[in-house]
Design a protein around this motif. Sequence first.
Motif, PDB file in Angstrom:
ATOM      1  N   ALA A  40       0.812  -1.221   0.000  1.00  0.00           N
ATOM      2  CA  ALA A  40       0.000   0.000   0.000  1.00  0.00           C
ATOM      3  C   ALA A  40       0.841   1.264   0.000  1.00  0.00           C
ATOM      4  O   ALA A  40       0.389   2.313  -0.479  1.00  0.00           O
ATOM      5  N   CYS A  41       2.061   1.205   0.516  1.00  0.00           N
ATOM      6  CA  CYS A  41       2.884   2.411   0.606  1.00  0.00           C
ATOM      7  C   CYS A  41       3.759   2.637  -0.621  1.00  0.00           C
ATOM      8  O   CYS A  41       4.399   3.687  -0.752  1.00  0.00           O
ATOM      9  N   LEU A  42       3.810   1.682  -1.538  1.00  0.00           N
ATOM     10  CA  LEU A  42       4.591   1.865  -2.758  1.00  0.00           C
ATOM     11  C   LEU A  42       3.870   2.827  -3.702  1.00  0.00           C
ATOM     12  O   LEU A  42       2.640   2.811  -3.803  1.00  0.00           O
ATOM     13  N   THR A  43       4.631   3.639  -4.397  1.00  0.00           N
ATOM     14  CA  THR A  43       4.035   4.559  -5.361  1.00  0.00           C
ATOM     15  C   THR A  43       3.681   3.811  -6.637  1.00  0.00           C
ATOM     16  O   THR A  43       4.170   2.709  -6.901  1.00  0.00           O
ATOM     17  N   ALA A  44       2.846   4.435  -7.453  1.00  0.00           N
ATOM     18  CA  ALA A  44       2.474   3.831  -8.731  1.00  0.00           C
ATOM     19  C   ALA A  44       3.695   3.618  -9.610  1.00  0.00           C
ATOM     20  O   ALA A  44       3.807   2.597 -10.301  1.00  0.00           O
ATOM     21  N   ALA A  45       4.624   4.564  -9.583  1.00  0.00           N
ATOM     22  CA  ALA A  45       5.835   4.436 -10.399  1.00  0.00           C
ATOM     23  C   ALA A  45       6.694   3.273  -9.922  1.00  0.00           C
ATOM     24  O   ALA A  45       7.256   2.518 -10.737  1.00  0.00           O
ATOM     25  N   GLN A  46       6.820   3.107  -8.606  1.00  0.00           N
ATOM     26  CA  GLN A  46       7.607   1.991  -8.066  1.00  0.00           C
ATOM     27  C   GLN A  46       6.972   0.655  -8.426  1.00  0.00           C
ATOM     28  O   GLN A  46       7.658  -0.288  -8.831  1.00  0.00           O
ATOM     29  N   LYS A  47       5.654   0.564  -8.308  1.00  0.00           N
ATOM     30  CA  LYS A  47       4.963  -0.668  -8.669  1.00  0.00           C
ATOM     31  C   LYS A  47       5.145  -0.994 -10.148  1.00  0.00           C
ATOM     32  O   LYS A  47       5.309  -2.161 -10.526  1.00  0.00           O
ATOM     33  N   ALA A  48       5.145   0.037 -10.967  1.00  0.00           N
ATOM     34  CA  ALA A  48       5.290  -0.189 -12.414  1.00  0.00           C
ATOM     35  C   ALA A  48       6.646  -0.804 -12.735  1.00  0.00           C
ATOM     36  O   ALA A  48       6.743  -1.687 -13.603  1.00  0.00           O
ATOM     37  N   VAL A  49       7.692  -0.348 -12.056  1.00  0.00           N
ATOM     38  CA  VAL A  49       9.027  -0.913 -12.288  1.00  0.00           C
ATOM     39  C   VAL A  49       9.050  -2.382 -11.863  1.00  0.00           C
ATOM     40  O   VAL A  49       9.548  -3.255 -12.588  1.00  0.00           O
ATOM     41  N   ILE A  50       8.516  -2.679 -10.681  1.00  0.00           N
ATOM     42  CA  ILE A  50       8.490  -4.064 -10.197  1.00  0.00           C
ATOM     43  C   ILE A  50       7.697  -4.948 -11.154  1.00  0.00           C
ATOM     44  O   ILE A  50       8.127  -6.056 -11.512  1.00  0.00           O
ATOM     45  N   GLU A  51       6.540  -4.452 -11.593  1.00  0.00           N
ATOM     46  CA  GLU A  51       5.626  -5.285 -12.367  1.00  0.00           C
ATOM     47  C   GLU A  51       6.073  -5.505 -13.801  1.00  0.00           C
ATOM     48  O   GLU A  51       5.442  -6.291 -14.522  1.00  0.00           O
ATOM     49  N   ARG A  52       7.173  -4.862 -14.197  1.00  0.00           N
ATOM     50  CA  ARG A  52       7.758  -5.222 -15.497  1.00  0.00           C
ATOM     51  C   ARG A  52       8.307  -6.643 -15.470  1.00  0.00           C
ATOM     52  O   ARG A  52       8.428  -7.283 -16.522  1.00  0.00           O
ATOM     53  N   SER A  53       8.654  -7.146 -14.275  1.00  0.00           N
ATOM     54  CA  SER A  53       9.233  -8.487 -14.207  1.00  0.00           C
ATOM     55  C   SER A  53       8.600  -9.386 -13.155  1.00  0.00           C
ATOM     56  O   SER A  53       8.855 -10.597 -13.155  1.00  0.00           O
ATOM     57  N   ALA A  54       7.806  -8.839 -12.241  1.00  0.00           N
ATOM     58  CA  ALA A  54       7.213  -9.657 -11.179  1.00  0.00           C
ATOM     59  C   ALA A  54       5.828  -9.127 -10.820  1.00  0.00           C
ATOM     60  O   ALA A  54       5.597  -7.916 -10.850  1.00  0.00           O
ATOM     61  N   THR A  55       4.935 -10.032 -10.469  1.00  0.00           N
ATOM     62  CA  THR A  55       3.588  -9.675 -10.042  1.00  0.00           C
ATOM     63  C   THR A  55       3.570  -9.486  -8.534  1.00  0.00           C
ATOM     64  O   THR A  55       4.056 -10.352  -7.793  1.00  0.00           O
ATOM     65  N   LEU A  56       3.026  -8.387  -8.071  1.00  0.00           N
ATOM     66  CA  LEU A  56       2.924  -8.159  -6.634  1.00  0.00           C
ATOM     67  C   LEU A  56       1.943  -9.148  -6.009  1.00  0.00           C
ATOM     68  O   LEU A  56       0.845  -9.366  -6.528  1.00  0.00           O
ATOM     69  N   LEU A  57       2.350  -9.741  -4.875  1.00  0.00           N
ATOM     70  CA  LEU A  57       1.490 -10.673  -4.144  1.00  0.00           C
ATOM     71  C   LEU A  57       1.420 -10.197  -2.691  1.00  0.00           C
ATOM     72  O   LEU A  57       2.184 -10.640  -1.834  1.00  0.00           O
ATOM     73  N   PRO A  58       0.496  -9.265  -2.382  1.00  0.00           N
ATOM     74  CA  PRO A  58       0.390  -8.755  -1.011  1.00  0.00           C
ATOM     75  C   PRO A  58      -0.289  -9.784  -0.093  1.00  0.00           C
ATOM     76  O   PRO A  58      -1.287 -10.388  -0.462  1.00  0.00           O
TER      77      PRO A  58
END
Length: 310
Positions: free
Chosen positions: A263-281
């Motif tokens: 929840a505390c990650l920014t949209a830009a940070q999530k976009a970088v991660i999601e180029r190679s991995a799916t977030l699993l909260p």
Amino acid sequence: MPPPSLQAPAAVAMVRPHHFHPNPETAADNAFQRPATAASVAAQAHAEVTEAAARLEAAGVRVHLFDSHDPETPDAVFPNNWFSTHAGGHVALYPMYAANRRRERRSDIIEMLKARYRVQDVIDYSGLEHDGMALEGTGAMVLDHIGRIAYTAQSHRADPVALERFCTHFNFEPMAFATADAQGRPCYHTNVMLCVGTDFALGGFDLIADPQRREAVRARLRESGRDVIELDAHQIGEFAGNALELTGHGGRRLLALSERAAACLTAAQKAVIERSATLLPLRVPTIELAGGSVRCMLAGIHLAPRPDSA
């Protein structure tokens, strides 16, 4: 399908606690820990681990779930601190700083690894406890399994002699650094401030006290081809650095982290991660009272499975 990654294991070991509560023996140097007196916290922690294991299994991660009934091991939910596994069939057992955490080491978990995976040797560093040394596994060290670097925040829980011994045996380069938060306290475990994935790294680099060392750590991560994602002090406090990349269904990479962290990650940070991995909260608010989060709960298994262990 993405190629297999040495960095992202497809299996984990987890321990479901029956007597969870924030550990008074670790409170002095764990600034992330919070007191909890409610009788319900043990049941809530048990339920959170059960749900997290099911979510991981549903995503295609193989979960080996053990139960801890020992009332003297309130931190048993964090098995990544007392053992780690490595490609080539190697297992390490670690010396722990708090006396009651030494009871967390379990032969049944190691025997499971030998039975279900190809284990060649087990190197036991736990005897260093008698010399006043601790090296709390992949809490104390964040390992780049691809580049063979052990990023390590200096603390009571990461003795430099023990670190050197591990790195010599397991062929890692030690990269240690001093840290300090806004109150001048060192980071108790490296894995609350740094996560190294296959194609990205999340880090609270401003916690590294020496500016030159700070830039050297950033540079090593960039040299490995990773996107470096900067986490601020608030995000570190929300456990955004305490995440683990895993491999799920179809070789898809996942980033396991808490709901609070995501929840505390920014949209830009999530976009970088999601180029190679799916977030699993995963929802683990009770367990986070003990000063650790999702990454601490997961002991990644970097071993080859035996053909008959499916």
